[in-house]
Design a protein around this motif. Structure first.
Motif, PDB file in Angstrom:
ATOM      1  N   ALA A   1      81.381 -16.217 -16.085  1.00 55.60           N
ATOM      2  CA  ALA A   1      80.157 -16.131 -15.284  1.00 55.60           C
ATOM      3  C   ALA A   1      79.829 -14.960 -14.934  1.00 55.60           C
ATOM      4  N   LEU A   2      78.889 -14.165 -15.329  1.00 65.23           N
ATOM      5  CA  LEU A   2      78.250 -13.022 -14.936  1.00 65.23           C
ATOM      6  C   LEU A   2      77.044 -13.290 -14.205  1.00 65.23           C
ATOM      7  N   PHE A   3      77.104 -12.987 -13.024  1.00 67.51           N
ATOM      8  CA  PHE A   3      75.958 -13.364 -11.987  1.00 67.51           C
ATOM      9  C   PHE A   3      75.305 -12.126 -11.251  1.00 67.51           C
ATOM     10  N   GLN A   4      74.021 -12.227 -11.292  1.00 69.10           N
ATOM     11  CA  GLN A   4      73.279 -11.038 -10.392  1.00 69.10           C
ATOM     12  C   GLN A   4      72.585 -12.015  -9.538  1.00 69.10           C
ATOM     13  N   PRO A   5      72.980 -11.796  -8.180  1.00 70.25           N
ATOM     14  CA  PRO A   5      72.015 -12.549  -7.147  1.00 70.25           C
ATOM     15  C   PRO A   5      70.644 -12.011  -7.084  1.00 70.25           C
ATOM     16  N   HIS A   6      69.689 -12.942  -6.786  1.00 72.34           N
ATOM     17  CA  HIS A   6      68.270 -12.381  -6.735  1.00 72.34           C
ATOM     18  C   HIS A   6      67.799 -12.718  -5.375  1.00 72.34           C
ATOM     19  N   THR A   7      67.694 -11.461  -4.757  1.00 73.35           N
ATOM     20  CA  THR A   7      66.893 -11.253  -3.333  1.00 73.35           C
ATOM     21  C   THR A   7      67.908 -11.441  -2.361  1.00 73.35           C
ATOM     22  N   PHE A   8      67.686 -10.599  -1.253  1.00 76.92           N
ATOM     23  CA  PHE A   8      68.872 -10.463  -0.185  1.00 76.92           C
ATOM     24  C   PHE A   8      68.714 -11.747   0.608  1.00 76.92           C
ATOM     25  N   SER A   9      67.325 -12.218   1.025  1.00 71.91           N
ATOM     26  CA  SER A   9      67.217 -13.470   1.833  1.00 71.91           C
ATOM     27  C   SER A   9      68.038 -14.674   1.178  1.00 71.91           C
ATOM     28  N   ARG A  10      67.785 -14.905  -0.102  1.00 74.55           N
ATOM     29  CA  ARG A  10      68.336 -16.213  -0.857  1.00 74.55           C
ATOM     30  C   ARG A  10      69.618 -15.831  -0.626  1.00 74.55           C
ATOM     31  N   THR A  11      70.508 -14.859  -0.978  1.00 72.06           N
ATOM     32  CA  THR A  11      71.913 -14.643  -1.143  1.00 72.06           C
ATOM     33  C   THR A  11      72.666 -14.847   0.178  1.00 72.06           C
ATOM     34  N   ARG A  12      71.712 -14.328   1.358  1.00 73.27           N
ATOM     35  CA  ARG A  12      72.327 -14.632   2.802  1.00 73.27           C
ATOM     36  C   ARG A  12      72.099 -16.068   3.192  1.00 73.27           C
ATOM     37  N   LEU A  13      71.242 -16.757   2.702  1.00 69.95           N
ATOM     38  CA  LEU A  13      71.270 -18.022   3.018  1.00 69.95           C
ATOM     39  C   LEU A  13      72.086 -18.956   2.389  1.00 69.95           C
ATOM     40  N   LEU A  14      72.407 -18.730   1.108  1.00 67.32           N
ATOM     41  CA  LEU A  14      73.211 -19.653   0.358  1.00 67.32           C
ATOM     42  C   LEU A  14      74.804 -19.026   0.032  1.00 67.32           C
ATOM     43  N   LEU A  15      75.322 -18.318   0.738  1.00 65.23           N
ATOM     44  CA  LEU A  15      76.447 -17.406   0.529  1.00 65.23           C
ATOM     45  C   LEU A  15      77.423 -18.343  -0.009  1.00 65.23           C
ATOM     46  N   ASP A  16      77.896 -19.484   0.848  1.00 70.03           N
ATOM     47  CA  ASP A  16      78.894 -20.455   0.584  1.00 70.03           C
ATOM     48  C   ASP A  16      78.544 -21.250  -0.697  1.00 70.03           C
ATOM     49  N   GLU A  17      77.297 -21.549  -0.732  1.00 76.33           N
ATOM     50  CA  GLU A  17      77.023 -22.315  -1.936  1.00 76.33           C
ATOM     51  C   GLU A  17      77.096 -21.653  -3.403  1.00 76.33           C
ATOM     52  N   PHE A  18      76.850 -20.505  -3.258  1.00 80.21           N
ATOM     53  CA  PHE A  18      76.883 -19.518  -4.419  1.00 80.21           C
ATOM     54  C   PHE A  18      78.477 -19.386  -4.754  1.00 80.21           C
ATOM     55  N   ALA A  19      79.285 -19.198  -3.865  1.00 80.84           N
ATOM     56  CA  ALA A  19      80.680 -19.063  -3.943  1.00 80.84           C
ATOM     57  C   ALA A  19      81.343 -20.321  -4.489  1.00 80.84           C
ATOM     58  N   GLN A  20      80.771 -21.450  -4.133  1.00 82.38           N
ATOM     59  CA  GLN A  20      81.471 -22.694  -4.355  1.00 82.38           C
ATOM     60  C   GLN A  20      80.830 -22.900  -5.985  1.00 82.38           C
ATOM     61  N   ALA A  21      79.781 -22.698  -6.245  1.00 81.16           N
ATOM     62  CA  ALA A  21      79.224 -23.112  -7.758  1.00 81.16           C
ATOM     63  C   ALA A  21      79.869 -22.074  -8.843  1.00 81.16           C
ATOM     64  N   LEU A  22      80.132 -20.628  -8.264  1.00 82.70           N
ATOM     65  CA  LEU A  22      80.930 -19.589  -9.181  1.00 82.70           C
ATOM     66  C   LEU A  22      82.362 -19.950  -9.276  1.00 82.70           C
ATOM     67  N   SER A  23      82.722 -20.781  -8.464  1.00 85.07           N
ATOM     68  CA  SER A  23      84.361 -20.967  -8.342  1.00 85.07           C
ATOM     69  C   SER A  23      84.515 -22.187  -9.445  1.00 85.07           C
TER      70      SER A  23
END
Length: 466
Positions: A362-384
Motif C-alpha cells: 500500500a502506497l498512501f498519501q494522506p490528504h489534508t492535515f485536519s483529516r490526518t490528525r482526526l483519523l490517525l489511529d484509523e489510518f494506521a489500523q487500515a494500513l496495517s
C-alpha cells in the motif's frame, strides 16, 4: 458567494458567456462541458495546467493557466468553488467590482437537475462508483441519462453529459454543503462517517448535513439508504421525511429491502420484485452495495432493475477507483482515490479478493492535515491490513501545515507491516518499486498528486524486469 436555497439570478440564456474560476477540477470541468454543449460560450481559468485543462482546450474552450483580471472579460455569470474562491483571487475581485454574479458550481448543477428526474447519490464513500453504475446502466438500457460524476466513467468516456432522457444522475457531495443545492426525486445515501473536519468540526455536524439533505427530497420522492452502515441507521431514526417520502434500504442485512447475497461467485440481489443475478466486473462487498443502491434507485423511478443488468455487468469502474494502471515485472499497479480509512480498508480487501495469492503493498498519501490528525489511529489500523506500506508526505490541498501532524505519526501507529517513509512523491514511487516483488499488487492510494508515484513505480519496475 451564495448559500443553498438562494440563487441570485436566473441562468442566462445561450449563447451568453459563463466564466469558470477553477475550471480544472473534475466537477467544474464536467459542468463546463455540459454548459458548452448547451450552447453557452464557456471560458475559464485554473491555477495550474493539468490533463483536464488540456482536454478542455482541445475541445475548443478558452482556458487560461493562472488567475488574472485579464482572464475575466464580461461574462453574464461566474462559477467557482470553495477551493478556488480565495479572498485575493483577482478574477473574483473584478467580478465583484463589475457587479457580475458569482455562484458556486453546486448551485448551477442544482438548476440543471431541477429540469429532470434527479437521482442524487450522497455518502462518505461510494458516490462516484454508484453514479457511474447508474449512468452506464441507464445508458445501456436506452434511457440516455444526463450525469455529473466526480470521476470519468470508463465506458462512457466522460464524467458529465446532458442526455436526451428524463433522468439526471448527480454526485451529491457533502463537502461545503454542496448537496444542499439539489432537490432529488431519489436521494441515495451509501454511508455516513466523519470526514472533512475543516467543514464539519463535529460528527454531529456531518449528521445534521445529511439530515438536511434528506429534507431536500421532492414530495413523493424516495430515500435509498444503506442498511449496514451505522451512520445511515442513525439517520433513519432521526426525524420524519418530507411528505410522502418512501424509504428503501439495501445491504447484507436480512431486513434490507434490497438484500445482497453472494453464491458461487455470483451476486444475488433480492429486491421487492424478485431476484436479479449478476456477475459484477468490480470486486469487493462495497461495490456490491453500490450496485444494490443503483438498482434500488432506478426501480424508484419505475425503471425495471433487469434493464440495468447489462450495464452493471459491463461496468469496470470510474477513474481512480480501483483502476488498474498496468503491470511490470509481475507487479500489478492499481490506483485509487482512497483518502479515508474506510476506503483504504475496502481497497485492500478488494485486492485480496481479486488477487488472492498476492502480497499487497500500500502506497498512501494522506490528504489534508485536519483529516490526518482526526483519523490517525484509523489510518494506521487500515494500513496495517497490507503486507508492506509506503507513506508519502501529507498533501496539503486547501490547508496550511499548522497542526503539527505528519505521515510519520501514521507510521508510528502501524502494527505489523514494514513501513517506509518517503520525503516526496517521487521518492515514494522509487521506494514502492524497490519493495514490490513479482506477484505483488501495488495499491496507490490518495486524493492528491500521488498517481505520479504510481507512474514512477511502473517505469522503474519495467526497467527492473528488462
Amino acid at each position: 458567494m451564495t448559500t443553498p436555497d438562494e440563487f441570485p439570478v436566473p441562468l442566462p440564456t445561450p449563447p451568453a458567456t459563463i466564466h469558470f474560476v477553477g475550471i480544472g477540477g473534475i466537477g467544474m470541468s464536467g459542468l463546463a462541458r455540459m454548459l458548452a454543449g448547451s450552447g453557452y460560450t464557456v471560458t475559464g481559468s485554473d491555477a495550474l495546467d493539468s490533463p483536464l485543462v488540456q482536454q478542455l482546450r482541445a475541445e475548443g474552450l478558452a482556458v487560461s493557466v493562472g488567475h488574472d483580471r485579464a482572464n475575466l472579460g464580461t461574462p453574464a455569470l461566474v462559477i467557482t468553488t470553495r477551493a478556488a474562491a480565495r479572498p485575493d483571487n483577482p478574477e473574483l475581485l473584478l467580478a465583484q467590482e463589475l457587479g457580475i454574479p458569482v455562484v458556486k458550481r453546486g448551485a448551477v448543477l442544482g438548476l440543471l437537475c431541477d429540469e429532470r428526474d434527479c437521482i442524487a447519490v450522497a455518502g462518505t464513500h461510494g458516490k462516484s462508483t454508484t453514479c457511474g453504475m447508474l449512468a452506464l446502466g441507464l445508458e445501456r438500457a436506452g434511457e440516455s441519462p444526463s450525469f455529473a460524476v466526480g470521476a470519468v466513467v470508463s465506458q462512457l468516456g466522460s464524467n458529465a453529459r446532458l442526455g436526451a432522457g428524463r433522468v439526471f444522475v448527480a454526485e451529491a457531495d457533502e463537502f461545503d454543503y454542496s448537496f444542499l443545492w439539489l432537490r432529488p426525486a431519489v436521494a441515495v445515501i451509501n454511508s455516513i462517517e466523519w470526514d472533512h473536519p475543516d467543514i464539519f468540526p463535529r460528527f454531529e455536524d456531518v449528521e445534521d448535513a445529511f439530515d438536511r439533505f434528506t429534507q431536500r427530497i421532492r414530495p413523493g420522492g424516495t430515500l435509498v439508504i444503506g442498511a449496514d452502515d451505522p451512520g445511515c441507521r442513525a439517520l433513519l431514526s432521526r426525524r420524519p421525511w418530507p411528505a410522502g417520502t418512501r424509504v428503501v434500504t439495501f445491504g447484507l442485512s436480512e431486513h434490507a429491502d434490497w438484500r445482497i447475497e453472494r453464491v458461487a461467485g455470483r451476486d444475488h440481489f433480492h429486491g421487492p420484485g424478485g431476484t436479479l443475478r449478476l456477475r459484477l466486473a468490480v470486486p469487493g462487498i462495497h461495490n456490491r452495495r453500490n450496485a444494490a443502491a443503483a438498482l434500488a434507485a432506478a426501480a424508484a423511478l419505475g425503471i425495471a432493475p433487469a434493464r440495468l443488468a447489462p450495464g452493471l455487468e459491463e461496468f469496470s469502474g470510474v477513474g481512480r477507483r480501483f483502476e488498474r494502471r498496468g503491470e511490470a515485472n509481475g507487479v500489478t499497479v492499481i490506483d485509487d482515490y482512497a483518502h479515508h480509512p474506510t476506503e483504504i480498508r475496502v481497497n485492500i480487501t478488494a485486492a485480496r479478493e481479486r488477487y488472492p495469492a498476492a502480497r499487497v503493498v500500500a502506497l498512501f498519501q494522506p490528504h489534508t492535515f485536519s483529516r490526518t490528525r482526526l483519523l490517525l489511529d484509523e489510518f494506521a489500523q487500515a494500513l496495517s491490513l497490507a503486507d508492506e506500506v509506503v507513506l508519502a508526505p501529507i498533501y496539503a490541498a486547501r490547508e496550511q501545515d499548522d497542526l503539527g501532524v505528519s505521515s510519520a505519526d501514521i507510521a508510528a501507529r502501524i502494527n505489523g507491516p514494514c513501513v517506509a517513509l518517503a520525503e516526496s512523491v517521487e521518492e515514494a514511487g522509487r521506494l514502492s518499486a524497490e519493495r514490490a516483488r513479482p506477484g505483488d499488487v501495488l495499491l496507490v492510494l490518495g486524493a492528491g498528486d500521488i498517481p505520479r508515484a504510481g507512474e514512477i513505480a511502473l517505469e522503474l519496475l519495467a526497467t527492473k524486469g528488462s
